[in-house]
Design an enzyme around this catalytic site. Structure first.
Site, PDB file in Angstrom:
ATOM      1  N   THR A   1      21.340  48.815  76.317  1.00  0.00           N
ATOM      2  CA  THR A   1      22.066  47.818  77.105  1.00  0.00           C
ATOM      3  C   THR A   1      21.790  48.076  78.579  1.00  0.00           C
ATOM      4  O   THR A   1      22.001  49.185  79.071  1.00  0.00           O
ATOM      5  CB  THR A   1      23.574  47.911  76.823  1.00  0.00           C
ATOM      6  OG1 THR A   1      23.756  47.705  75.429  1.00  0.00           O
ATOM      7  CG2 THR A   1      24.346  46.868  77.596  1.00  0.00           C
TER       8      THR A   1
ATOM      9  N   PRO B   1      24.181  55.421  80.627  1.00  0.00           N
ATOM     10  CA  PRO B   1      25.588  55.703  80.949  1.00  0.00           C
ATOM     11  C   PRO B   1      25.969  55.161  82.317  1.00  0.00           C
ATOM     12  O   PRO B   1      25.098  54.747  83.086  1.00  0.00           O
ATOM     13  CB  PRO B   1      25.638  57.233  80.959  1.00  0.00           C
ATOM     14  CG  PRO B   1      24.240  57.659  81.265  1.00  0.00           C
ATOM     15  CD  PRO B   1      23.339  56.605  80.714  1.00  0.00           C
TER      16      PRO B   1
ATOM     17  N   ARG C   1      33.615  58.998  72.155  1.00  0.00           N
ATOM     18  CA  ARG C   1      33.341  58.609  73.549  1.00  0.00           C
ATOM     19  C   ARG C   1      34.333  57.546  74.015  1.00  0.00           C
ATOM     20  O   ARG C   1      34.551  56.559  73.337  1.00  0.00           O
ATOM     21  CB  ARG C   1      31.903  58.099  73.686  1.00  0.00           C
ATOM     22  CG  ARG C   1      30.892  59.232  73.681  1.00  0.00           C
ATOM     23  CD  ARG C   1      29.482  58.711  73.728  1.00  0.00           C
ATOM     24  NE  ARG C   1      29.130  57.996  72.510  1.00  0.00           N
ATOM     25  CZ  ARG C   1      28.000  57.330  72.329  1.00  0.00           C
ATOM     26  NH1 ARG C   1      27.120  57.269  73.308  1.00  0.00           N
ATOM     27  NH2 ARG C   1      27.752  56.718  71.194  1.00  0.00           N
TER      28      ARG C   1
ATOM     29  N   VAL D   1      17.286  54.319  74.850  1.00  0.00           N
ATOM     30  CA  VAL D   1      17.901  55.506  75.470  1.00  0.00           C
ATOM     31  C   VAL D   1      19.279  55.154  76.029  1.00  0.00           C
ATOM     32  O   VAL D   1      19.636  53.984  76.167  1.00  0.00           O
ATOM     33  CB  VAL D   1      17.011  56.065  76.604  1.00  0.00           C
ATOM     34  CG1 VAL D   1      15.747  56.676  76.043  1.00  0.00           C
ATOM     35  CG2 VAL D   1      16.686  54.985  77.621  1.00  0.00           C
TER      36      VAL D   1
ATOM     37  N   ASN E   1      30.124  41.816  75.189  1.00  0.00           N
ATOM     38  CA  ASN E   1      31.049  42.961  75.186  1.00  0.00           C
ATOM     39  C   ASN E   1      32.250  42.705  76.095  1.00  0.00           C
ATOM     40  O   ASN E   1      33.378  43.083  75.762  1.00  0.00           O
ATOM     41  CB  ASN E   1      30.326  44.242  75.584  1.00  0.00           C
ATOM     42  CG  ASN E   1      29.644  44.879  74.369  1.00  0.00           C
ATOM     43  OD1 ASN E   1      29.903  44.488  73.237  1.00  0.00           O
ATOM     44  ND2 ASN E   1      28.789  45.842  74.606  1.00  0.00           N
TER      45      ASN E   1
ATOM     46  N   CYS F   1      30.700  51.481  74.818  1.00  0.00           N
ATOM     47  CA  CYS F   1      30.150  50.236  75.364  1.00  0.00           C
ATOM     48  C   CYS F   1      31.086  49.427  76.256  1.00  0.00           C
ATOM     49  O   CYS F   1      30.695  49.039  77.360  1.00  0.00           O
ATOM     50  CB  CYS F   1      29.686  49.341  74.228  1.00  0.00           C
ATOM     51  SG  CYS F   1      28.324  50.054  73.333  1.00  0.00           S
TER      52      CYS F   1
ATOM     53  N   ALA G   1      28.232  47.227  65.607  1.00  0.00           N
ATOM     54  CA  ALA G   1      29.413  48.023  65.944  1.00  0.00           C
ATOM     55  C   ALA G   1      29.389  49.285  65.093  1.00  0.00           C
ATOM     56  O   ALA G   1      28.926  49.264  63.945  1.00  0.00           O
ATOM     57  CB  ALA G   1      30.690  47.221  65.672  1.00  0.00           C
TER      58      ALA G   1
ATOM     59  N   ARG H   1      48.199  52.134  66.077  1.00  0.00           N
ATOM     60  CA  ARG H   1      47.223  51.193  65.512  1.00  0.00           C
ATOM     61  C   ARG H   1      47.882  50.169  64.595  1.00  0.00           C
ATOM     62  O   ARG H   1      47.179  49.450  63.882  1.00  0.00           O
ATOM     63  CB  ARG H   1      46.158  51.968  64.728  1.00  0.00           C
ATOM     64  CG  ARG H   1      45.341  52.930  65.592  1.00  0.00           C
ATOM     65  CD  ARG H   1      44.405  52.175  66.500  1.00  0.00           C
ATOM     66  NE  ARG H   1      43.539  53.064  67.260  1.00  0.00           N
ATOM     67  CZ  ARG H   1      42.434  52.670  67.871  1.00  0.00           C
ATOM     68  NH1 ARG H   1      42.068  51.410  67.824  1.00  0.00           N
ATOM     69  NH2 ARG H   1      41.716  53.507  68.555  1.00  0.00           N
TER      70      ARG H   1
ATOM     71  N   LEU I   1      34.636  40.418  74.188  1.00  0.00           N
ATOM     72  CA  LEU I   1      35.334  41.116  73.094  1.00  0.00           C
ATOM     73  C   LEU I   1      36.439  42.000  73.667  1.00  0.00           C
ATOM     74  O   LEU I   1      37.574  41.995  73.181  1.00  0.00           O
ATOM     75  CB  LEU I   1      34.339  41.957  72.286  1.00  0.00           C
ATOM     76  CG  LEU I   1      33.336  41.154  71.448  1.00  0.00           C
ATOM     77  CD1 LEU I   1      32.230  42.061  70.910  1.00  0.00           C
ATOM     78  CD2 LEU I   1      34.045  40.458  70.292  1.00  0.00           C
TER      79      LEU I   1
HETATM   80  C1  UDX Z   1      31.137  47.205  70.349  1.00  0.00           C
HETATM   81  C2  UDX Z   1      30.753  45.753  69.993  1.00  0.00           C
HETATM   82  O1  UDX Z   1      31.663  45.262  68.983  1.00  0.00           O
HETATM   83  C3  UDX Z   1      29.321  45.694  69.506  1.00  0.00           C
HETATM   84  O2  UDX Z   1      28.929  44.339  69.279  1.00  0.00           O
HETATM   85  C4  UDX Z   1      28.412  46.305  70.567  1.00  0.00           C
HETATM   86  O3  UDX Z   1      27.071  46.327  70.107  1.00  0.00           O
HETATM   87  C5  UDX Z   1      28.857  47.716  70.903  1.00  0.00           C
HETATM   88  O4  UDX Z   1      30.225  47.711  71.310  1.00  0.00           O
HETATM   89  P1  UDX Z   1      31.866  49.357  68.979  1.00  0.00           P
HETATM   90  O5  UDX Z   1      32.194  49.929  70.321  1.00  0.00           O
HETATM   91  O6  UDX Z   1      31.063  50.165  68.022  1.00  0.00           O
HETATM   92  O7  UDX Z   1      31.098  47.959  69.157  1.00  0.00           O
HETATM   93  O8  UDX Z   1      33.245  49.031  68.221  1.00  0.00           O
HETATM   94  P2  UDX Z   1      34.271  47.795  68.161  1.00  0.00           P
HETATM   95  O9  UDX Z   1      34.555  47.506  66.751  1.00  0.00           O
HETATM   96  O10 UDX Z   1      33.846  46.673  68.990  1.00  0.00           O
HETATM   97  O11 UDX Z   1      35.605  48.435  68.770  1.00  0.00           O
HETATM   98  C6  UDX Z   1      35.683  48.850  70.122  1.00  0.00           C
HETATM   99  C7  UDX Z   1      37.081  49.332  70.438  1.00  0.00           C
HETATM  100  O12 UDX Z   1      38.011  48.255  70.415  1.00  0.00           O
HETATM  101  C8  UDX Z   1      37.625  50.369  69.448  1.00  0.00           C
HETATM  102  O13 UDX Z   1      38.316  51.364  70.169  1.00  0.00           O
HETATM  103  C9  UDX Z   1      38.579  49.571  68.582  1.00  0.00           C
HETATM  104  O14 UDX Z   1      39.601  50.355  68.015  1.00  0.00           O
HETATM  105  C10 UDX Z   1      39.120  48.572  69.587  1.00  0.00           C
HETATM  106  N1  UDX Z   1      39.607  47.317  68.973  1.00  0.00           N
HETATM  107  C11 UDX Z   1      38.743  46.506  68.316  1.00  0.00           C
HETATM  108  C12 UDX Z   1      40.939  46.964  69.096  1.00  0.00           C
HETATM  109  O15 UDX Z   1      41.736  47.682  69.717  1.00  0.00           O
HETATM  110  N2  UDX Z   1      41.359  45.772  68.558  1.00  0.00           N
HETATM  111  C13 UDX Z   1      40.514  44.934  67.903  1.00  0.00           C
HETATM  112  O16 UDX Z   1      40.975  43.859  67.444  1.00  0.00           O
HETATM  113  C14 UDX Z   1      39.164  45.306  67.768  1.00  0.00           C
END
Ligand code: UDX
Length: 439
Positions: free
Chosen positions: A112, A73, A326, A70, A204, A256, A144, A418, A207
């Site tokens: 999460t 948020p 989102r 679920v 997360n 996320c 992702a 981008r 990243l």
């Molecule tokens: C993320 C994690 O990658 C994933 O492991 C986790 O389970 C959920 O959250 P997601 O949010 O679906 O996945 O997308 P992701 O590809 O991580 O991108 C997130 C955001 O970062 C996007 O807005 C994307 O455009 C941005 N992004 C990503 C960048 O600006 N630069 C990058 O190099 C990579």
């Protein structure tokens, strides 16, 4: 769940939800989520060993393993508002499982959650004193959006955390045996419950931190004539740094990253670690700064005013190949452009008009009058002073920008949020072209 059903024909998977419409959608040809490859996997398994139902208690009673998947948020009320995760849906699932009974069960946290949520779930399940044994397992999801099917089919790792007791180990082994039907055992990691819960938030946060780090450098590139893509390439070839997640942009979005960092910093403060919280806060501050910087750059280039000017917005999703908006950086950028009294012509190949309107949440008539929606990128660009690319959809690379230029007002601007396009080429054909982290 569709991937489990597809890879494990001997396992019967039933997805249950309180929301009847949602279940009806999952049972229809129009799935409620756009994700490349999902439709075909659902079509191949639905009715065989994958089912969607609102008969919640019955399926709880029948199940050996229950995945709680679920929403968690960010809390928008009371203590921890704006930071802590709202666990009421997880809690109500745990209560429903305890009330429905039906036998011993393994309950898997897929959502999460903050560290130590399993303790709460355990207390509820065991507190029911219904004579059944429950084992709580943490199995966070790392997929992702946009690449979910490939991520699930071939994950970097599957993480499974459980209690370090005999019963806990047996439950972990049972969940491992599900994934082991298609994932190499070396990629299935088992840990204690708390490490597993914390690893998801940490992954997360790391990243997102990489994106904020390269975005911080992009600001410096714009001042020094360095090119952020070249810098990213140069540092990414260092095997200790690696090339992924170094794409400078208008900032990260999605359901996320921000939520999980807020959650992490809330936990740090809760445990008396304000310096650690402050460190991660900066990742979010930098993300906000990046979005505002993009708007400022547009304003600077357009003589400090966009009042009365038309701007084409290409892309609203938080990334390509999804209809999810989102926390998309497009939200705050469009809001700011409307605040500056610009008129926006929006086009996204997948995000619906309703979803864009509800994400923007604007109610004032004057802003709404300056917002329109188009069915193609070319339509969106016609008659505008500027194009802003906010999502890296592949189709935006294929646009005939020379032809589009003939339909635009002069001077024609293009702001590539981008770094998708060749700025030099665009300049040659007559645009004033701007990217991120390049002059
Ligand atoms: C993320 C994690 O990658 C994933 O492991 C986790 O389970 C959920 O959250 P997601 O949010 O679906 O996945 O997308 P992701 O590809 O991580 O991108 C997130 C955001 O970062 C996007 O807005 C994307 O455009 C941005 N992004 C990503 C960048 O600006 N630069 C990058 O190099 C990579």
């Amino acid at each position: 769940m569709a991937m489990i059903a597809s890879k494990c024909p001997d396992i019967r998977v039933t997805v249950v939800d309180l929301n009847e419409q949602r279940i009806a959608d999952w049972n229809s040809d129009n799935l409620p989520v756009y994700e490349p490859g999902l439709q075909s996997i659902v079509e191949h398994t639905r009715g065989k060993n994958l089912f969607f139902s609102t008969n919640i208690d019955h399926h709880i009673q029948e199940a050996d393993i229950i995945f709680i998947s679920v929403n968690t948020p960010t809390k928008d009320y009371g203590s921890g508002a704006g930071q802590a995760a709202d666990l009421r849906f997880v809690e109500s699932c745990a209560r429903r499982i305890a009330e429905a009974g039906g036998g011993d069960k393994i309950v898997v946290e897929k959502s999460t959650v903050p560290v130590r949520t399993a303790q709460m779930v355990n207390e509820i399940l065991r507190g029911a004193e219904n004579g059944f044994n429950y084992q709580v397992i943490s199995n966070p999801e790392f997929l992702a959006e946009g690449t979910a099917m490939a991520d699930l089919e071939n994950p970097d790792r599957v993480l499974i955390g459980g209690e370090t007791t005999e019963a806990g180990n047996a439950a972990v082994a049972k969940v491992v045996s599900v994934y082991a039907q298609w994932v190499n055992k070396e990629r299935i990691l088992t840990t204690n419950l708390w490490s597993s819960e914390l690893s998801k938030l940490t992954a997360n946060a790391f990243l997102a931190q990489r994106i904020s780090s390269i975005n911080a450098i992009s600001a410096l590139c714009e001042e020094t004539e360095a090119d952020v893509d070249e810098v990213a390439r140069a540092i990414g070839m260092d095997s200790r740094i690696g090339p992924k997640f170094l794409k400078s942009s208008i900032g990260f979005g999605g359901s996320c990253f921000q939520k999980d960092i807020l959650n992490l910093t809330y936990l740090c403060r809760h445990f008396g670690l304000p310096e650690v919280a402050g460190y991660w806060d900066q990742v979010i501050s930098m993300n906000e700064y990046q979005k505002e910087r993009f708007v400022q750059r547009m304003l600077d280039a357009m003589h400090n005013t966009i009042s009365g000017k038309q701007i084409a917005i290409l892309g609203f999703a938080f990334k390509k190949d999804t209809n999810d908006a989102r926390e998309s950086p497009a939200i705050s950028i469009c809001k700011r452009l409307l605040e500056e009294k610009g008129s926006l012509k929006v086009y996204d190949p997948q995000v619906t008009k309703d979803s864009i309107l509800s994400s923007l949440g604007i109610t004032d008539e004057s802003s709404l009058e300056r917002l329109s929606f188009c069915h193609s990128a070319e339509d969106a660009c016609a008659g505008t002073h500027a194009i802003a690319i906010l999502t890296e959809w592949d189709e935006f690379k294929e646009i005939d920008y020379q032809k589009v230029l003939t339909t635009m007002l002069r001077p024609a601007h293009i702001f590539d949020g981008r770094n998708l396009l060749d700025l030099e080429k665009l300049k040659e054909i007559g645009y004033r072209a701007f990217g991120i982290g390049k002059v």
